[in-house]
Design an enzyme around this catalytic site. Structure first.
Site, PDB file in Angstrom:
ATOM      1  N   GLU A   1      -7.579  -2.306  11.124  1.00  0.00           N
ATOM      2  CA  GLU A   1      -6.290  -1.095  11.630  1.00  0.00           C
ATOM      3  C   GLU A   1      -7.675  -0.165  12.301  1.00  0.00           C
ATOM      4  O   GLU A   1      -7.157   0.382  12.883  1.00  0.00           O
ATOM      5  CB  GLU A   1      -5.430  -0.982  11.001  1.00  0.00           C
ATOM      6  CG  GLU A   1      -4.208  -2.224  10.707  1.00  0.00           C
ATOM      7  CD  GLU A   1      -4.445  -2.866   9.289  1.00  0.00           C
ATOM      8  OE1 GLU A   1      -5.131  -2.679   8.666  1.00  0.00           O
ATOM      9  OE2 GLU A   1      -3.871  -4.378   9.345  1.00  0.00           O
TER      10      GLU A   1
ATOM     11  N   LYS B   1     -14.777  -2.755   6.011  1.00  0.00           N
ATOM     12  CA  LYS B   1     -14.187  -3.129   7.240  1.00  0.00           C
ATOM     13  C   LYS B   1     -13.076  -3.523   6.932  1.00  0.00           C
ATOM     14  O   LYS B   1     -12.062  -4.217   5.870  1.00  0.00           O
ATOM     15  CB  LYS B   1     -15.069  -4.711   6.819  1.00  0.00           C
ATOM     16  CG  LYS B   1     -14.372  -5.932   7.405  1.00  0.00           C
ATOM     17  CD  LYS B   1     -15.477  -7.351   7.429  1.00  0.00           C
ATOM     18  CE  LYS B   1     -14.646  -8.145   8.468  1.00  0.00           C
ATOM     19  NZ  LYS B   1     -12.739  -8.812   7.846  1.00  0.00           N
TER      20      LYS B   1
ATOM     21  N   ASP C   1     -12.239  -6.149  -1.918  1.00  0.00           N
ATOM     22  CA  ASP C   1     -12.913  -7.004  -1.614  1.00  0.00           C
ATOM     23  C   ASP C   1     -14.103  -6.903  -1.411  1.00  0.00           C
ATOM     24  O   ASP C   1     -14.515  -6.099  -0.804  1.00  0.00           O
ATOM     25  CB  ASP C   1     -11.921  -8.557  -1.241  1.00  0.00           C
ATOM     26  CG  ASP C   1     -12.019  -8.651   0.325  1.00  0.00           C
ATOM     27  OD1 ASP C   1     -10.922  -7.362   0.443  1.00  0.00           O
ATOM     28  OD2 ASP C   1     -12.765  -7.632   1.476  1.00  0.00           O
TER      29      ASP C   1
ATOM     30  N   GLU D   1       0.929  -1.396   0.218  1.00  0.00           N
ATOM     31  CA  GLU D   1      -0.025  -0.136  -0.027  1.00  0.00           C
ATOM     32  C   GLU D   1       0.665   1.594   0.075  1.00  0.00           C
ATOM     33  O   GLU D   1       0.288   2.472  -0.359  1.00  0.00           O
ATOM     34  CB  GLU D   1      -0.879  -0.217   1.126  1.00  0.00           C
ATOM     35  CG  GLU D   1      -2.425  -1.079   1.124  1.00  0.00           C
ATOM     36  CD  GLU D   1      -2.357  -1.801   2.393  1.00  0.00           C
ATOM     37  OE1 GLU D   1      -1.655  -1.775   3.738  1.00  0.00           O
ATOM     38  OE2 GLU D   1      -3.451  -1.959   2.680  1.00  0.00           O
TER      39      GLU D   1
ATOM     40  N   THR E   1      -6.015  -0.914   2.920  1.00  0.00           N
ATOM     41  CA  THR E   1      -7.305  -1.730   1.585  1.00  0.00           C
ATOM     42  C   THR E   1      -7.808  -1.772   3.468  1.00  0.00           C
ATOM     43  O   THR E   1      -8.183  -2.088   4.064  1.00  0.00           O
ATOM     44  CB  THR E   1      -6.639  -2.992   1.139  1.00  0.00           C
ATOM     45  OG1 THR E   1      -6.046  -3.177   1.997  1.00  0.00           O
ATOM     46  CG2 THR E   1      -5.641  -2.342   0.378  1.00  0.00           C
TER      47      THR E   1
END
Lengths: 233, 233
Positions: free
Chosen positions: A168, A165, A191, A4, A82
């Protein structure tokens, strides 16, 4: 995760800190530099020193956030990462959500008031102009330490009214709140949780492409922030 | 929790640190003093500043452990607290277990190697003489951020082969491992998870009495440690 962060490190022309501000032995990685008039630090939890995988989850990110705030005294935190998205809430692969609220979905403590502590619901720093200018989808984030979603997690995520969702965000919010640093959350959808593909497979398949979308948005956010006061965000 | 610490603060005649070694605004509490030849610090996560309940769970205890190690440089950590016990593993209310291994039961990441990172299985510091001398029950500890136990948690706890279940231990072990400080875990059983009473009710009913048993054992452990090298423990 490193995946990321890497494109952003290039974009902002940051350099890795080899004389670390963090204690000896921790895997945390820091990149820093100047971008326009901003002093930028990108911090990542790094690889677990025994297992070699990215140190995901709430414990690791809490420690990193705490240590970074103590060492670097940031004016603002951007937690970019993400997430899984819910198509029932309008999420599509590659969307980057600006988070309005965070909460945990896997800290069930059925004793009055402790139950609220467990859920740990918090508002992200309010940035209405940023949301409008960048035309970002705005939604709530629910955080837990599992990549999958058990039936009890699902019920809690529904109760949290989450569009996205992750593993972290709510922990970063807890530390930011504790140390009184404003925090913004940008979560890119890798996803679709309420879709028909297995999460782990879909996550790995989309990770690289979605990180590019995320990093583009982070750059736009940073460009928007430059020269503005908090009340203008 | 404060309830677990108070009798020990009296026993060791510790004083509260009002000029805190911790950052401004955190609820963490530190008591310190000399007991025989040992310099003792008792640190507690304190009360959540918004909600007023004890700051239980892995995020809070990770931060406290990290900040304490950074500020106080302890030779050894004793994580003493309450836990649920499994009667199938021989646990009874009031037992104090010396923990041999810790692991998480609510961090499911079904990707190879990440799965092991999530479980985070670690050995506690090995103290065979301590276990023998104090005649303590020895068992494995499983940690999660919920007081209750969902079916998926139960399966993971079984896989962890746990005698006791708490909300902090494996997170303390993670930080202790990260910063290379030996850690011992003492867990006193407040409720029987595979019994017939509701966990929250049984926990609250037994908390005060079990804390006395825990504190007695902690005192015995400290008395045993005084004057010994690591290899004698």
């Amino acid at each position: 995760m490193q995946t990321e962060a890497s494109p952003l490190v290039d974009k902002f022309q940051l350099t890795e800190d080899h004389d670390s501000v963090f204690p000896k032995g921790v895997p945390w990685v820091r990149y820093h530099g100047k971008y326009n008039d901003l002093s930028i630090n990108i911090v990542c939890p790094g690889k677990d020193s025994s297992l070699g995988v990215d140190s995901v989850g709430t414990v690791s990110v809490s420690l990193l956030t705490y240590a970074s705030v103590q060492a670097l005294h940031p004016d603002i935190i951007i937690n970019a990462g993400t997430a899984g998205g819910f198509k029932a809430k309008g999420a599509c692969i590659g969307d980057v959500f600006l988070v309005s609220n965070v909460a945990f979905h896997d800290r069930r403590i059925p004793i009055p008031v402790f139950d609220l502590y467990g859920v740990g619901s918090r508002q992200a720093f309010y940035t209405p102009n940023l949301a409008k200018e960048l035309n970002l989808k705005v939604g709530k984030l629910s955080t837990g330490d599992s990549l999958d979603m058990s039936p009890v997690d699902e019920a809690a995520i529904l109760a949290n009214d989450a569009s996205v969702k992750d593993m972290e965000g709510a922990a970063v919010a807890y530390v930011a709140d504790l140390l009184k640093v404003p925090a913004i959350f940008l979560k890119a959808v890798t996803d679709i949780i309420d879709g028909d593909k297995p999460t782990a497979e879909e996550f790995l398949q989309n990770l690289a492409a979605v990180c590019l979308a995320l990093d583009q948005t982070v750059t736009q956010v940073v460009d928007f922030i430059v020269g503005k006061s908090f009340s203008e965000l």
